[in-house]
Design a protein around this motif. Structure first.
Motif, mmCIF file in Angstrom:
data_model
loop_
_atom_site.group_PDB
_atom_site.id
_atom_site.type_symbol
_atom_site.label_atom_id
_atom_site.label_comp_id
_atom_site.label_asym_id
_atom_site.label_seq_id
_atom_site.Cartn_x
_atom_site.Cartn_y
_atom_site.Cartn_z
ATOM 1 N N SER A 8 29.428 28.336 -12.752
ATOM 2 C CA SER A 8 30.366 28.849 -13.744
ATOM 3 C C SER A 8 29.665 29.087 -15.070
ATOM 4 O O SER A 8 28.473 28.871 -15.209
ATOM 5 C CB SER A 8 31.512 27.866 -13.911
ATOM 6 O OG SER A 8 30.979 26.631 -14.365
ATOM 7 N N LEU A 9 30.472 29.525 -16.030
ATOM 8 C CA LEU A 9 29.953 29.924 -17.325
ATOM 9 C C LEU A 9 30.431 28.909 -18.360
ATOM 10 O O LEU A 9 31.596 28.550 -18.381
ATOM 11 C CB LEU A 9 30.545 31.299 -17.612
ATOM 12 C CG LEU A 9 29.943 32.254 -18.597
ATOM 13 C CD1 LEU A 9 28.499 32.538 -18.232
ATOM 14 C CD2 LEU A 9 30.734 33.565 -18.554
ATOM 15 N N LEU A 10 29.539 28.434 -19.203
ATOM 16 C CA LEU A 10 29.956 27.575 -20.322
ATOM 17 C C LEU A 10 29.491 28.210 -21.625
ATOM 18 O O LEU A 10 28.320 28.504 -21.796
ATOM 19 C CB LEU A 10 29.366 26.163 -20.199
ATOM 20 C CG LEU A 10 29.772 25.211 -21.343
ATOM 21 C CD1 LEU A 10 31.211 24.741 -21.200
ATOM 22 C CD2 LEU A 10 28.852 24.007 -21.434
ATOM 23 N N ARG A 11 30.456 28.432 -22.522
ATOM 24 C CA ARG A 11 30.116 28.989 -23.832
ATOM 25 C C ARG A 11 30.176 27.866 -24.847
ATOM 26 O O ARG A 11 31.206 27.201 -24.973
ATOM 27 C CB ARG A 11 31.117 30.081 -24.222
ATOM 28 C CG ARG A 11 31.123 31.272 -23.274
ATOM 29 C CD ARG A 11 32.297 32.190 -23.578
ATOM 30 N NE ARG A 11 32.580 33.045 -22.455
ATOM 31 C CZ ARG A 11 32.353 34.373 -22.428
ATOM 32 N NH1 ARG A 11 31.876 34.985 -23.479
ATOM 33 N NH2 ARG A 11 32.619 35.083 -21.355
ATOM 34 N N PHE A 12 29.078 27.639 -25.541
ATOM 35 C CA PHE A 12 29.128 26.607 -26.575
ATOM 36 C C PHE A 12 28.444 27.076 -27.842
ATOM 37 O O PHE A 12 27.695 28.042 -27.836
ATOM 38 C CB PHE A 12 28.547 25.279 -26.077
ATOM 39 C CG PHE A 12 27.060 25.268 -25.802
ATOM 40 C CD1 PHE A 12 26.555 25.595 -24.552
ATOM 41 C CD2 PHE A 12 26.156 24.880 -26.787
ATOM 42 C CE1 PHE A 12 25.197 25.557 -24.281
ATOM 43 C CE2 PHE A 12 24.775 24.829 -26.526
ATOM 44 C CZ PHE A 12 24.305 25.174 -25.264
ATOM 45 N N LEU A 13 28.765 26.378 -28.931
ATOM 46 C CA LEU A 13 28.079 26.734 -30.157
ATOM 47 C C LEU A 13 27.396 25.518 -30.739
ATOM 48 O O LEU A 13 27.739 24.385 -30.432
ATOM 49 C CB LEU A 13 29.027 27.363 -31.186
ATOM 50 C CG LEU A 13 29.858 26.447 -32.070
ATOM 51 C CD1 LEU A 13 30.218 27.185 -33.340
ATOM 52 C CD2 LEU A 13 31.113 26.058 -31.343
ATOM 53 N N THR A 14 26.375 25.801 -31.535
ATOM 54 C CA THR A 14 25.669 24.725 -32.204
ATOM 55 C C THR A 14 25.920 24.884 -33.685
ATOM 56 O O THR A 14 25.844 25.982 -34.216
ATOM 57 C CB THR A 14 24.160 24.815 -31.951
ATOM 58 O OG1 THR A 14 23.723 26.137 -32.255
ATOM 59 C CG2 THR A 14 23.827 24.510 -30.522
ATOM 60 N N CYS A 15 26.249 23.769 -34.345
ATOM 61 C CA CYS A 15 26.412 23.866 -35.796
ATOM 62 C C CYS A 15 25.840 22.642 -36.480
ATOM 63 O O CYS A 15 25.772 21.566 -35.909
ATOM 64 C CB CYS A 15 27.879 24.069 -36.171
ATOM 65 S SG CYS A 15 29.079 23.341 -35.075
ATOM 66 N N GLY A 16 25.456 22.858 -37.714
ATOM 67 C CA GLY A 16 24.877 21.777 -38.496
ATOM 68 C C GLY A 16 24.398 22.331 -39.816
ATOM 69 O O GLY A 16 24.525 23.525 -40.065
ATOM 70 N N ASN A 112 33.903 26.956 -25.731
ATOM 71 C CA ASN A 112 34.656 25.844 -25.165
ATOM 72 C C ASN A 112 34.201 24.523 -25.755
ATOM 73 O O ASN A 112 34.910 23.527 -25.710
ATOM 74 C CB ASN A 112 34.418 25.734 -23.652
ATOM 75 C CG ASN A 112 34.864 26.950 -22.909
ATOM 76 O OD1 ASN A 112 34.046 27.739 -22.470
ATOM 77 N ND2 ASN A 112 36.167 27.111 -22.805
ATOM 78 N N LEU A 113 32.965 24.517 -26.250
ATOM 79 C CA LEU A 113 32.360 23.252 -26.657
ATOM 80 C C LEU A 113 31.513 23.487 -27.893
ATOM 81 O O LEU A 113 30.935 24.563 -28.058
ATOM 82 C CB LEU A 113 31.508 22.745 -25.490
ATOM 83 C CG LEU A 113 30.695 21.467 -25.620
ATOM 84 C CD1 LEU A 113 30.639 20.770 -24.255
ATOM 85 C CD2 LEU A 113 29.266 21.705 -26.098
ATOM 86 N N ALA A 114 31.452 22.468 -28.753
ATOM 87 C CA ALA A 114 30.608 22.578 -29.940
ATOM 88 C C ALA A 114 29.615 21.427 -29.971
ATOM 89 O O ALA A 114 29.969 20.280 -29.688
ATOM 90 C CB ALA A 114 31.454 22.560 -31.200
ATOM 91 N N ILE A 115 28.373 21.762 -30.279
ATOM 92 C CA ILE A 115 27.387 20.725 -30.538
ATOM 93 C C ILE A 115 27.276 20.628 -32.049
ATOM 94 O O ILE A 115 27.009 21.625 -32.727
ATOM 95 C CB ILE A 115 26.012 21.089 -29.942
ATOM 96 C CG1 ILE A 115 26.097 21.079 -28.419
ATOM 97 C CG2 ILE A 115 24.943 20.126 -30.436
ATOM 98 C CD1 ILE A 115 24.790 21.450 -27.741
ATOM 99 N N ILE A 116 27.546 19.448 -32.587
ATOM 100 C CA ILE A 116 27.413 19.263 -34.025
ATOM 101 C C ILE A 116 26.191 18.393 -34.271
ATOM 102 O O ILE A 116 26.067 17.303 -33.727
ATOM 103 C CB ILE A 116 28.695 18.641 -34.617
ATOM 104 C CG1 ILE A 116 29.812 19.701 -34.490
ATOM 105 C CG2 ILE A 116 28.478 18.222 -36.067
ATOM 106 C CD1 ILE A 116 31.135 19.280 -35.061
ATOM 107 N N LEU A 117 25.277 18.944 -35.055
ATOM 108 C CA LEU A 117 24.035 18.228 -35.320
ATOM 109 C C LEU A 117 24.126 17.467 -36.624
ATOM 110 O O LEU A 117 24.608 17.983 -37.633
ATOM 111 C CB LEU A 117 22.890 19.242 -35.431
ATOM 112 C CG LEU A 117 22.265 19.632 -34.105
ATOM 113 C CD1 LEU A 117 21.675 21.014 -34.201
ATOM 114 C CD2 LEU A 117 21.198 18.642 -33.716
#
Lengths: 419, 300
Positions: A8-16, A112-117
């Motif tokens: 499947s496909l997972l769309r995520f973003l990275t922010c910091g 769908n998901l966020a990575i917060i640094l």
């Protein structure tokens, strides 16, 4: 690489913040999953050497624009792709700089998901709070907090635990369902793809393992049937003389052949004769699928109309309350008129009132400052020129979102989430 | 045989949505067709998006005159097969009219001149939208591209002031004389394209498959020997077993040594490849930001 059909496909973003190491983390994910090609690697190696940097600067992989390379910061959303045998990933690498926060909103809207640094040396910052708030507001249900640069703080468990508890305290006020914490060093690769030997005290999974296994299927609304009509397909030839297909993407619920549906705004009721695709008929269509619906009766339906179930209709009206994230230097004008896009519908609106602005550090409502400028978030009321069919954003991201457009410049100036 | 792969289905659905949005929001659009695999997949998806009706916009080929003859043969057959309308605009015409000037020297290419012909065609035909098969994974400047990308009246791209693109709400509003470039394949990677071609069984120009060809080795690239390529005295053609990973002009598209004769073998080769497909393109290697600079000026 063998791809299984279930992949499947997972769309995520990275922010910091600017120096939290977002681009380095993405570079690390790409590098360790062997998604960086040799010519790309050679090119950034040469660039790093020319800049007199030690080692290979993985951030150069994502900082593609000339100005970004010159200033050493990410300006715009950069999309990156990698895959493992289990999943294909689309990463939106979004800027940390305050003046580019609107781009984070852009990246977040489809994720769908966020990575917060968080930089382990600095702990929570204003940007951490802002990004978390935006992620929560924009309906991201899964957040992974990566506490980065653990190598610079001696891989100390206490520091990780402290930041974790600070974040938990802050985020309890947000509406994020699922928050997880991972101590990492993006630069050295600790706990990114491989488990870190430097942090034996950490018993959780690596970032990649988490990304590969997290369940996001429940994020779509599978209950309330919503089909905004996007385009009418009429071949107008002998073979398909009376063919009239309503093309669009399912925005909610599951549509089945034979279902009784109601067209809004007309209120006419008909039955789904067939669900067509170029590859043949389907028995049912679920959210995200682009299909063409054919109805038993010949009723007047055009772009912007919505097919729903008779006993489960969206809200219908011209007075709408929403949270707005402002994306433009020109401030929001109370009493001002804007063009709007909502599902496949175009309309205009007037901004009636600003109720409050949110202090993004404390999440408190500021009732006496009603200036909504670039990067501000607040609650407003609008009145539209014609009735819209909508749901609350919490209930449905597709029918609950809209954009405001400045009619003079045509720029997208506001991102609205209906309450 | 339609694909059963979940993530390819998702990508297909997203692209079809974007194609339909173009048809709904613009009055005069065109699909830029080069005969390469990306524009082939894009036109194939356009066929799917509007079936059983015809594709509601023409395909447009900016012909540099330096195409592989195989590309042109394929183009004409493909257009017939998908029942599309084709517009061809020639770079040679722009040169003859004095609108564009031929580059000189050994690395002369008409790649940059295409921009002139393209922008002229947009003005002449009053196009308000051109779709392209560009993908974000191709190149670092393309990684920052929107699905709906605004171009000012000079056809220029301003990467520092792009419209935010939220959810699947595409803002195609513009003033007279401005236009949009739309990239429905933004989220596909090279491997996705190949997987899709394989699973949907889409025919391709035979240049993509292994064949014997006389090539010139130059700066680590294998260029096809042709009348369009200016040879240095020391350069000599050599027969090799090659195929092409991308298809552009004969003057700037490098071949790779390959025995791959089926799509399956190509998929395996691409999956194992450690070099990007743009690595075979000398037009990207002119400087670190060659693509960004060309895009700002109105390139594809």
């Amino acid at each position: 690489m063998n791809s299984s059909p279930q992949r499947s496909l997972l769309r995520f973003l990275t922010c910091g913040s600017v120096d939290d190491g977002k681009s380095t983390l993405i570079g690390r994910l790409l590098y360790d999953t062997k998604s960086i090609f040799e010519d790309q690697y050679e090119a950034i190696k040469t660039s790093s050497e020319q800049r007199g940097e030690q080692g290979v600067n993985l951030a150069l992989l994502t900082d593609g624009l000339r100005a970004e390379r010159e200033q050493g910061i990410t300006i715009d959303v950069a999309y990156r792709y990698f895959s493992t045998p289990n999943r294909k990933f689309i990463i939106a690498d979004t800027p940390g700089h305050i003046q580019y926060t609107r781009n984070m909103v852009t990246g977040a809207s489809s994720a769908n998901l966020a990575i917060i640094l968080i930089d382990a040396r600095h702990g929570l910052t204003e940007q951490t709070n802002r990004h978390s708030l935006i992620a929560s507001l924009i309906g991201i249900k899964h957040v992974v907090v990566c506490i980065n640069k653990m190598d610079l703080v001696g891989y100390k468990k206490e520091l990780f635990e402290q930041i974790r508890s600070d974040y938990e305290q802050f985020s309890s006020k947000l509406q994020i369902v699922d928050v997880q914490f991972i101590p990492i060093s993006a630069l050295n690769g600790d706990n990114v793809v491989d488990k870190s030997a430097n942090m034996p005290w950490y018993g959780g999974s690596t970032l990649l393992y988490l990304l590969e296994n997290i369940h996001v299927s429940g994020d779509e609304n599978l209950i309330d049937c919503r089909f905004p009509v996007q385009y009418i397909i009429r071949p107008m030839n002998d073979e398909y003389h009376d063919y009239r297909g309503y093309a669009g993407k399912v925005a909610g619920g599951i549509f089945k052949k034979g279902d009784i549906v109601m067209a809004l705004p007309s209120g006419f009721v008909s039955k789904i004769k067939s669900i067509n695709t170029a590859d043949g008929e389907l028995d049912e269509a679920e959210p995200g699928m682009s299909v063409t619906l054919l109805l038993e009766d010949d009723i007047d339906i055009s772009r912007g109309d919505m097919l729903v179930r008779e006993n489960n209709q969206p809200s219908n009206g011209q007075d709408i309350d929403m949270m707005i994230c402002w994306l433009n230097e020109k401030k929001l004008v109370v009493g001002g008129k804007y063009a709007i896009k909502h599902t496949t519908q175009d309309a205009r609106c007037v901004v009636r009132d600003v109720h409050y602005k949110i202090n993004i550090n404390t999440l408190h409502r500021i009732e006496d400052d009603k200036n909504i400028g670039l990067n501000d978030i607040g609650r407003i009321s609008i009145r539209t020129t014609r009735p819209l069919f909508f749901d609350s954003y919490r209930k449905n991201r597709h029918t609950g979102s809209m954009i405001l457009i400045d009619e003079a410049t045509n720029e997208t100036v506001g991102a609205g989430m209906i309450i | 045989m339609p694909t059963k792969n979940i993530y390819l289905k998702e990508l297909e659905s997203e692209s079809i949505y974007v194609l339909r949005e173009v048809a709904a929001q613009f009055e005069r659009s065109a699909l830029l067709f080069s005969g390469g695999k990306d524009s082939i997949v894009l036109s194939y998806l356009a066929k799917k998006a509007f079936a059983p009706a015809k594709i509601p916009f023409p395909l447009m080929h900016i012909d540099t005159g330096h195409n592989f003859p195989e590309t042109l043969t394929y183009r004409d057959e493909w257009v017939k097969k998908i029942d599309a309308r084709l517009i061809v605009k020639n770079v040679q015409d722009s040169i003859d009219k004095g609108r564009a000037k031929e580059e000189k020297g050994y690395n002369a290419s008409r790649n940059l001149l295409q921009t002139v012909t393209l922008l002229d065609a947009i003005e002449e035909l009053k196009l308000d939208c051109c779709m392209g098969g560009a993908r974000r994974d191709e190149e670092k400047a393309r990684a920052k591209e929107r699905f709906f990308s605004h171009r000012d009246e000079f056809g220029q791209w301003n990467p520092k002031n792009q419209r935010p693109e939220l959810w699947d709400l595409f803002n195609g509003r513009k003033n007279m004389g401005e236009h949009f470039r739309v990239f429905p394949l933004s989220n596909w990677t090279e491997l996705d394209i190949w997987q899709y071609i394989k699973e949907e069984n889409i025919p391709l120009p035979n240049l993509y498959f292994t064949h014997q060809r006389e090539v010139i080795e130059r700066d680590g690239q294998l260029l096809a020997k042709s009348d369009f390529l200016n040879l240095r005295e020391t350069e000599k053609g050599k027969m090799m077993q090659v195929r092409f990973r991308t298809i552009g002009d004969m003057t700037c598209t490098g071949a790779v040594l390959s025995e791959a004769s089926t799509i399956d073998e190509i998929v395996a080769e691409v999956a194992a490849s450690r070099v990007t497909e743009r690595g075979t393109r000398s037009d990207d290697k002119r400087s670190e930001t060659a693509m960004e600079d060309r895009k700002k000026a109105g390139y594809f």
